[in-house]
Design an enzyme around this catalytic site. Structure first.
Site, PDB file in Angstrom:
ATOM      1  N   ASP A  65       1.249  -1.712   0.329  1.00 50.72           N
ATOM      2  CA  ASP A  65      -0.279  -0.005   0.473  1.00 50.72           C
ATOM      3  C   ASP A  65       0.673   0.970   0.163  1.00 50.72           C
ATOM      4  O   ASP A  65       1.742   1.443   0.931  1.00 50.72           O
ATOM      5  CB  ASP A  65      -0.762   0.376   1.235  1.00 50.72           C
ATOM      6  CG  ASP A  65      -2.051   1.102   1.308  1.00 50.72           C
ATOM      7  OD1 ASP A  65      -1.512   2.535   0.796  1.00 50.72           O
ATOM      8  OD2 ASP A  65      -2.909   0.841   1.918  1.00 50.72           O
ATOM      9  N   SER A 143       1.858  10.884 -16.679  1.00 53.43           N
ATOM     10  CA  SER A 143       0.572  10.817 -17.574  1.00 53.43           C
ATOM     11  C   SER A 143       0.518  12.270 -17.953  1.00 53.43           C
ATOM     12  O   SER A 143       1.504  13.029 -17.687  1.00 53.43           O
ATOM     13  CB  SER A 143      -1.029  11.140 -16.553  1.00 53.43           C
ATOM     14  OG  SER A 143      -2.116  11.774 -17.526  1.00 53.43           O
ATOM     15  N   TYR A 156      -5.569  15.438  -9.790  1.00 51.15           N
ATOM     16  CA  TYR A 156      -5.150  14.635 -10.235  1.00 51.15           C
ATOM     17  C   TYR A 156      -4.370  14.715 -10.989  1.00 51.15           C
ATOM     18  O   TYR A 156      -2.903  14.359 -10.391  1.00 51.15           O
ATOM     19  CB  TYR A 156      -6.458  13.521 -11.207  1.00 51.15           C
ATOM     20  CG  TYR A 156      -5.534  12.440 -11.895  1.00 51.15           C
ATOM     21  CD1 TYR A 156      -4.786  11.003 -11.109  1.00 51.15           C
ATOM     22  CD2 TYR A 156      -4.990  12.797 -13.340  1.00 51.15           C
ATOM     23  CE1 TYR A 156      -4.371  10.104 -12.083  1.00 51.15           C
ATOM     24  CE2 TYR A 156      -4.488  11.708 -14.056  1.00 51.15           C
ATOM     25  CZ  TYR A 156      -4.358  10.428 -13.351  1.00 51.15           C
ATOM     26  OH  TYR A 156      -3.297   9.758 -13.610  1.00 51.15           O
ATOM     27  N   LYS A 160      -0.539  14.817 -10.381  1.00 50.80           N
ATOM     28  CA  LYS A 160       1.103  13.970 -11.363  1.00 50.80           C
ATOM     29  C   LYS A 160       1.812  15.446 -11.487  1.00 50.80           C
ATOM     30  O   LYS A 160       3.353  15.514 -12.367  1.00 50.80           O
ATOM     31  CB  LYS A 160      -0.116  13.684 -12.398  1.00 50.80           C
ATOM     32  CG  LYS A 160      -0.716  12.928 -12.361  1.00 50.80           C
ATOM     33  CD  LYS A 160       0.256  11.411 -12.040  1.00 50.80           C
ATOM     34  CE  LYS A 160      -1.003   9.888 -12.481  1.00 50.80           C
ATOM     35  NZ  LYS A 160       0.002   8.702 -12.134  1.00 50.80           N
TER      36      LYS A 160
END
Length: 283
Positions: A65, A143, A156, A160
């Site tokens: 994790d 990404s 998000y 990133k």
């Protein structure tokens, strides 16, 4: 344990998608592959793919994790104890976060940062002493959203962006002690990543208030873009190339579309080109 001759790579988020494909491909390239996931009960797809590829003996599933520092430390320590070495890590585990800040709670923002950014930093920090020992690699799946901010992906993309900044800053420092750093930037990928968001789009639109028209336009555009998404195996190929190349590049896109998309930002000094591009997604 005495180090084995075969190199060892630890990959996060291997229960599906790019992580699964990268784990199988790394094993096929001859690496001991420690394939980690938060829930090892979801390992069946990976184990089946490894068996079909004839590499079951080189794929070892471990629980990890990335949001739990104790879990990270234990997994790295176990890997080194069992294999005698750690030559590369692939930071692939991630979680999406769709919404705009006025309607998202801060808990969602912090959660996105924990998985997508702090988890990457924690594993990289834990692995570096072992990677230094053998001139290893840190490969991180970011990404195109780590280069260009995208509507309704504020949390998000922020995470990133943070990963990209961290790795770009770390790269020359790591290189000074013999460790290569690479970021891999996928665009749309046909995987379980989007499905894992478990979005109730009708409910989101109903609750979006003044943002509903923009959200509806964004959802329609994104649905169309994923219709032409590349496969997980295609997106994983640059990960393996970075793992095995003598002199891997720092930044790699996984498709021609991703290269063109990222290039728009890198050539956009005043930001107007990107705002024109992404603004069209919400109109």
């Amino acid at each position: 344990m005495t180090p084995t001759a075969r190199k060892t790579v630890l990959i996060t988020g291997t229960s599906s998608g790019i992580g699964l494909a990268a784990a199988v491909a790394a094993a096929a390239a001859g690496w001991h592959t420690v394939a980690t996931m938060r829930d090892t009960g979801r390992a069946d797809a990976l184990l089946k793919a490894a068996e079909e590829a004839g590499v079951s003996g080189l794929v070892q599933v471990k629980r990890l994790d990335v949001t739990d520092p104790a879990s990270v430390a234990a997994c790295v320590a176990e890997t080194v104890a069992e294999h005698g070495r750690l030559d590369a890590v692939v930071n692939n585990a991630g979680a999406g976060s769709v919404g705009t800040i006025e309607q998202q709670g801060m808990e969602q923002v912090r959660s996105a940062m924990e998985v997508n950014y702090f988890g990457v930093v924690e594993l990289t920090r834990a692995a570096l002493p072992h990677l230094r020992a053998g001139g290893g690699r840190v490969i991180t799946v970011t990404s195109v959203g780590g280069v260009i901010g995208q509507p309704f992906n504020e949390s998000y993309c922020a995470a990133k962006f943070a990963v990209e900044g961290f790795m770009e800053s770390l790269a020359p420092v790591a290189a000074s002690v013999g460790v290569h750093v690479t970021v891999v930037e996928p665009g749309a990928v046909a995987s379980e990543f989007v499905a894992s968001l478990q979005l109730d789009l009708p409910a989101m639109l109903a609750a979006a208030g003044p943002y509903a028209p923009a959200l509806k336009a964004y959802v329609e555009r994104t649905t169309q873009s994923f219709a032409g998404a590349q496969s997980s195996a295609e997106a994983a190929a640059p990960v393996i190339a970075a793992l095995t190349a003598e002199h891997p590049a720092f930044r790699v896109q996984t498709s021609e579309w991703a290269r063109d998309f990222v290039a728009a930002k890198l050539a956009d000094l005043d930001g107007s080109a990107v705002q024109t591009l992404t603004g069209a997604w919400v109109r």
